[in-house]
Design an enzyme around this catalytic site. Structure first.
Site, short mmCIF file in Angstrom:
data_model
loop_
_atom_site.label_atom_id
_atom_site.label_comp_id
_atom_site.label_asym_id
_atom_site.label_seq_id
_atom_site.Cartn_x
_atom_site.Cartn_y
_atom_site.Cartn_z
N ASP A 151 0.68 -1.47 0.62
CA ASP A 151 -0.02 -0.22 -0.04
C ASP A 151 0.63 1.25 -0.15
N CYS A 206 -18.05 -15.53 -5.47
CA CYS A 206 -20.00 -14.51 -5.32
C CYS A 206 -21.13 -14.50 -5.62
N CYS A 209 -25.02 -13.83 -4.78
CA CYS A 209 -24.72 -12.89 -2.81
C CYS A 209 -24.38 -11.75 -3.29
N CYS A 212 -23.17 -7.97 0.40
CA CYS A 212 -22.05 -6.59 0.78
C CYS A 212 -22.79 -4.97 0.25
N CYS A 216 -24.27 -2.31 3.22
CA CYS A 216 -23.62 -0.74 2.89
C CYS A 216 -23.89 0.35 3.16
N CYS A 232 -17.88 6.29 1.03
CA CYS A 232 -17.45 4.50 1.62
C CYS A 232 -17.09 5.55 2.82
N CYS A 259 -14.67 1.15 8.18
CA CYS A 259 -15.60 0.72 8.17
C CYS A 259 -15.89 -0.43 8.08
N CYS A 262 -19.21 -4.60 5.66
CA CYS A 262 -19.15 -5.20 3.78
C CYS A 262 -18.71 -6.67 4.37
N CYS A 266 -20.43 -10.92 5.05
CA CYS A 266 -19.63 -11.23 3.78
C CYS A 266 -19.40 -13.22 4.09
C1 B12 Z 1 -7.14 3.97 -2.80
C2 B12 Z 1 -7.63 2.63 -1.35
C3 B12 Z 1 -9.23 2.61 -0.55
C4 B12 Z 1 -9.94 3.82 -0.88
C5 B12 Z 1 -10.94 3.24 -2.59
C6 B12 Z 1 -11.14 1.30 -2.15
C7 B12 Z 1 -11.06 1.21 -3.64
N1 B12 Z 1 -12.05 -0.08 -3.24
O1 B12 Z 1 -10.55 1.22 -4.66
C8 B12 Z 1 -11.43 3.79 0.51
C9 B12 Z 1 -10.50 4.96 1.11
C10 B12 Z 1 -12.31 3.73 0.54
C11 B12 Z 1 -10.40 1.75 1.21
C12 B12 Z 1 -11.03 1.27 2.08
C13 B12 Z 1 -10.73 0.34 2.55
N2 B12 Z 1 -9.56 -0.54 2.42
CO1 B12 Z 1 -8.69 0.14 1.17
N3 B12 Z 1 -7.50 0.54 -0.59
C14 B12 Z 1 -7.07 1.68 -1.33
C15 B12 Z 1 -5.98 0.52 -2.33
C16 B12 Z 1 -4.82 2.01 -1.60
C17 B12 Z 1 -5.49 0.98 -3.80
C18 B12 Z 1 -7.09 0.59 -4.39
C19 B12 Z 1 -7.54 0.99 -5.39
O2 B12 Z 1 -6.44 0.95 -7.08
N4 B12 Z 1 -8.54 0.82 -6.43
C20 B12 Z 1 -8.93 1.82 -7.66
C21 B12 Z 1 -10.43 0.66 -7.96
C22 B12 Z 1 -10.31 1.47 -9.08
O3 B12 Z 1 -9.92 -0.31 -7.59
P1 B12 Z 1 -11.36 -1.15 -7.37
O4 B12 Z 1 -12.28 -0.22 -6.64
O5 B12 Z 1 -10.76 -1.72 -5.92
O6 B12 Z 1 -11.78 -1.99 -8.44
C23 B12 Z 1 -11.11 -2.24 -8.53
C24 B12 Z 1 -12.27 -4.25 -9.04
O7 B12 Z 1 -13.10 -3.82 -8.57
C25 B12 Z 1 -12.10 -4.23 -10.76
N5 B12 Z 1 -13.19 -2.96 -11.03
C26 B12 Z 1 -13.40 -1.90 -11.09
N6 B12 Z 1 -14.78 -1.31 -11.68
C27 B12 Z 1 -14.98 -2.84 -12.28
C28 B12 Z 1 -16.01 -3.23 -13.20
C29 B12 Z 1 -16.63 -4.48 -13.40
C30 B12 Z 1 -18.08 -4.61 -13.96
C31 B12 Z 1 -15.92 -5.55 -12.81
C32 B12 Z 1 -16.07 -6.59 -13.48
C33 B12 Z 1 -14.59 -5.41 -12.10
C34 B12 Z 1 -14.34 -3.91 -11.55
O8 B12 Z 1 -11.29 -3.42 -11.15
C35 B12 Z 1 -10.51 -2.80 -10.38
C36 B12 Z 1 -9.38 -2.37 -10.12
O9 B12 Z 1 -8.83 -3.80 -9.79
C37 B12 Z 1 -5.51 -0.53 -1.68
C38 B12 Z 1 -3.37 -0.71 -2.09
C39 B12 Z 1 -3.47 -1.13 -3.18
N7 B12 Z 1 -1.96 -0.18 -3.42
O10 B12 Z 1 -3.72 -1.55 -4.19
C40 B12 Z 1 -6.01 -0.79 0.34
C41 B12 Z 1 -7.01 -2.03 0.07
C42 B12 Z 1 -8.02 -2.40 -1.32
N8 B12 Z 1 -7.48 -1.51 1.05
C43 B12 Z 1 -7.16 -2.51 1.84
C44 B12 Z 1 -8.15 -2.13 3.38
C45 B12 Z 1 -8.19 -3.09 4.52
C46 B12 Z 1 -9.72 -1.51 3.54
C47 B12 Z 1 -10.63 -1.36 4.03
C48 B12 Z 1 -11.31 -2.33 3.98
C49 B12 Z 1 -9.96 -0.01 5.58
C50 B12 Z 1 -11.20 0.01 6.11
N9 B12 Z 1 -12.32 -0.57 7.09
O11 B12 Z 1 -11.63 1.21 6.45
C51 B12 Z 1 -11.70 0.02 3.47
C52 B12 Z 1 -13.08 -1.64 2.14
C53 B12 Z 1 -13.42 -0.57 1.50
C54 B12 Z 1 -13.80 -1.45 0.46
N10 B12 Z 1 -15.53 -2.17 0.27
O12 B12 Z 1 -13.43 -1.53 -0.51
C55 B12 Z 1 -6.90 -3.37 1.67
C56 B12 Z 1 -7.43 -4.66 1.19
C57 B12 Z 1 -7.09 -6.13 1.57
C58 B12 Z 1 -8.71 -7.59 0.91
N11 B12 Z 1 -8.55 -8.03 0.98
O13 B12 Z 1 -8.59 -6.86 -0.63
C59 B12 Z 1 -6.38 -3.12 0.27
C60 B12 Z 1 -4.86 -4.40 -0.53
C61 B12 Z 1 -4.35 -2.75 1.09
C62 B12 Z 1 -3.52 -3.55 1.81
N12 B12 Z 1 -2.54 -3.59 1.18
O14 B12 Z 1 -3.55 -4.60 2.20
N13 B12 Z 1 -9.26 2.32 0.30
S1 SF4 Z 2 -16.25 -0.31 4.30
FE1 SF4 Z 2 -18.61 0.01 4.48
S2 SF4 Z 2 -18.92 1.98 3.78
FE2 SF4 Z 2 -17.51 1.43 2.73
S3 SF4 Z 2 -18.23 -0.04 1.08
FE3 SF4 Z 2 -18.03 -1.58 2.82
S4 SF4 Z 2 -19.78 -1.52 4.22
FE4 SF4 Z 2 -19.84 0.71 2.34
#
Ligand code: B12
Ligand code: SF4
Length: 369
Positions: A151, A206, A209, A212, A216, A232, A259, A262, A266
């Site tokens: 990260d 998934c 289901c 999540c 949310c 979020c 938070c 989700c 799961c």
């Molecule tokens: C930015 C970020 C956040 C942001 C945005 C989250 C996000 N989903 O992007 C915020 C602040 C909200 C966040 C929250 C959390 N995060 Co965070 N975060 C990151 C970070 C730095 C980058 C993620 C990223 O690249 N996002 C960019 C977007 C485009 O990616 P995405 O939403 O994941 O979408 C992917 C897929 O869903 C898919 N996709 C996207 N659109 C579509 C559409 C279709 C149709 C399909 C099929 C696929 C698809 O492609 C995308 C790229 O792979 C990573 C670390 C890293 N360098 O990777 C940690 C990371 C993802 N976070 C982590 C954690 C633990 C959390 C939280 C649980 C913390 C908490 N308890 O509050 C929450 C969970 C929220 C959630 N439901 O995701 C861990 C997750 C571990 C795991 N088991 O996956 C990571 C990997 C950090 C780590 N090194 O461990 N996070």
């Molecule tokens: S971390 Fe909480 S607010 Fe963010 S997507 Fe998951 S349930 Fe929703």
């Protein structure tokens, strides 16, 4: 055996790399990682998903997501000569149970209860890298370098981990593992070594289901696999530096840092194991603390309690802002109202605005009680 250029012949290199790949999971396990996989440095269709996400401004104010966007999708640009990504996961769930929503107790997300995972994983990844490099030197393998990340740099960690066989990206966008759920951190070592790759996770389990999405509190999962970070609670309470939009404040409940809803809901997390990692055990009673206790921390107390902890990222002002919102959502109590009033005058304009909101909520509840 070496050829004239002092390099082992290719067939020996391949054999040695296969041996090294077989040794890595055991070394990783000794360092506290639960799983290790190897992938090539391609993220495929994930690069396009990232572009679309950024174009829709779903990253909100996380400008670091745009700054290095092109590097995220190309690890070989981040560390020149990268041919493989060694991905690891480390479980972090501890046996803690904090009530959610309208509670006078604070909910700090499970990942932030103990020592900052960046520090824990980075240290362990360095040790793994050193052990690997010692073996490479001993066996005179051609080698151009490696670099550990967690990260800490622009890398699409979940996409790479999925390619390395550690799981699939769930509808909540977190990586899910069929034997371990999602309560784990990811880290990786980018390396020039052309190690044999693991079987990628091909199956998304998934199914139909969508627990999540339904649970949310702020409807942040706008479609399966698509998260609007601006909605979020994790973003709103950790990354966002400004005023929390009114529309989300009640839904935040008592979640003062991050938070987990989700993940809690799961079904795959039935398979999650508690961590034995001492570093991840709760510190400063963050798993049981009352909102008022945390709200009454002075800046010096916050600095001391947040040293080496992920909660430091909120900053003292963000911490008070989040607590003010949670106190606004707590059941009415005379002392909550009194404390909010007493801290109002000294508060920054940002915190004061949230205190005013909280007082209005508390007063309305007092009237109803
Ligand atoms: C930015 C970020 C956040 C942001 C945005 C989250 C996000 N989903 O992007 C915020 C602040 C909200 C966040 C929250 C959390 N995060 Co965070 N975060 C990151 C970070 C730095 C980058 C993620 C990223 O690249 N996002 C960019 C977007 C485009 O990616 P995405 O939403 O994941 O979408 C992917 C897929 O869903 C898919 N996709 C996207 N659109 C579509 C559409 C279709 C149709 C399909 C099929 C696929 C698809 O492609 C995308 C790229 O792979 C990573 C670390 C890293 N360098 O990777 C940690 C990371 C993802 N976070 C982590 C954690 C633990 C959390 C939280 C649980 C913390 C908490 N308890 O509050 C929450 C969970 C929220 C959630 N439901 O995701 C861990 C997750 C571990 C795991 N088991 O996956 C990571 C990997 C950090 C780590 N090194 O461990 N996070
Ligand atoms: S971390 Fe909480 S607010 Fe963010 S997507 Fe998951 S349930 Fe929703």
């Amino acid at each position: 055996m070496t050829d004239e250029s002092n390099q082992p012949p290719q067939r020996d290199v391949t054999h040695l790399l296969t041996r090294l790949a077989a040794l890595l999971p055991g070394w990783a396990s000794e360092l506290g990682f639960q799983e290790l996989g190897i992938a090539d440095a391609e993220v495929g269709e994930h690069a396009a998903h990232l572009d679309a996400w950024l174009e829709r401004n779903r990253h909100g104010t996380m400008s670091y997501m745009t700054r290095h966007a092109h590097l995220r999708a190309q690890p070989d640009l981040l560390q020149q000569g990268t041919r493989r990504v060694i991905s690891v996961r480390m479980d972090y769930l501890t046996d803690t149970d904090t009530p959610l929503d309208a509670s006078p107790r604070a909910y700090v997300s499970r990942y932030a209860l103990g020592r900052d995972y960046h520090k824990v994983l980075r240290g362990r990844l360095r040790k793994l890298q050193q052990r690997m490099e010692a073996w490479v030197t001993e066996h005179e393998l051609p080698y151009a370098g490696s670099r550990p990340f967690t990260d800490s740099a622009p890398v699409l960690e979940k996409a790479l981990a999925s390619n390395a066989g550690l799981g699939w990206i769930g509808k909540h966008t977190l990586l899910l593992n069929q034997h371990a759920g999602s309560w784990f951190f990811l880290g990786e070592i980018l390396t020039s070594l052309e190690l044999p790759v693991s079987q990628p996770t091909a199956t998304n389990r998934c199914g139909s289901c969508q627990a999540c999405i339904d649970i949310c509190p702020t409807d942040a999962i706008v479609a399966p696999y698509e998260l609007d970070a601006r909605r979020c609670i994790s973003y709103l309470t950790i990354e966002h530096r400004d005023s929390i939009p009114i529309e989300f404040r009640r839904a935040i409940g008592n979640r003062i840092f991050g938070c987990d809803d989700c993940q809690v809901v799961c079904p795959w997390n039935r398979y999650a194991a508690f961590t034995g990692e001492r570093d991840f055990q709760p510190r400063n009673e963050l798993d049981t603390a009352a909102l008022l206790t945390l709200f009454n921390w002075t800046e010096a107390e916050f600095d001391s309690a947040s040293a080496g902890s992920a909660i430091r990222r909120a900053g003292y002002e963000g911490w008070l802002r989040n607590l003010a919102v949670a106190l606004g959502n707590a059941p009415w109590e005379e002392r909550i109202e009194a404390t909010l009033r007493s801290r109002r005058a000294e508060a920054t304009p940002l915190v004061r605005e949230h205190i005013d909101w909280a007082l209005a909520e508390q007063t309305a509840r007092r009237g109803a009680a």
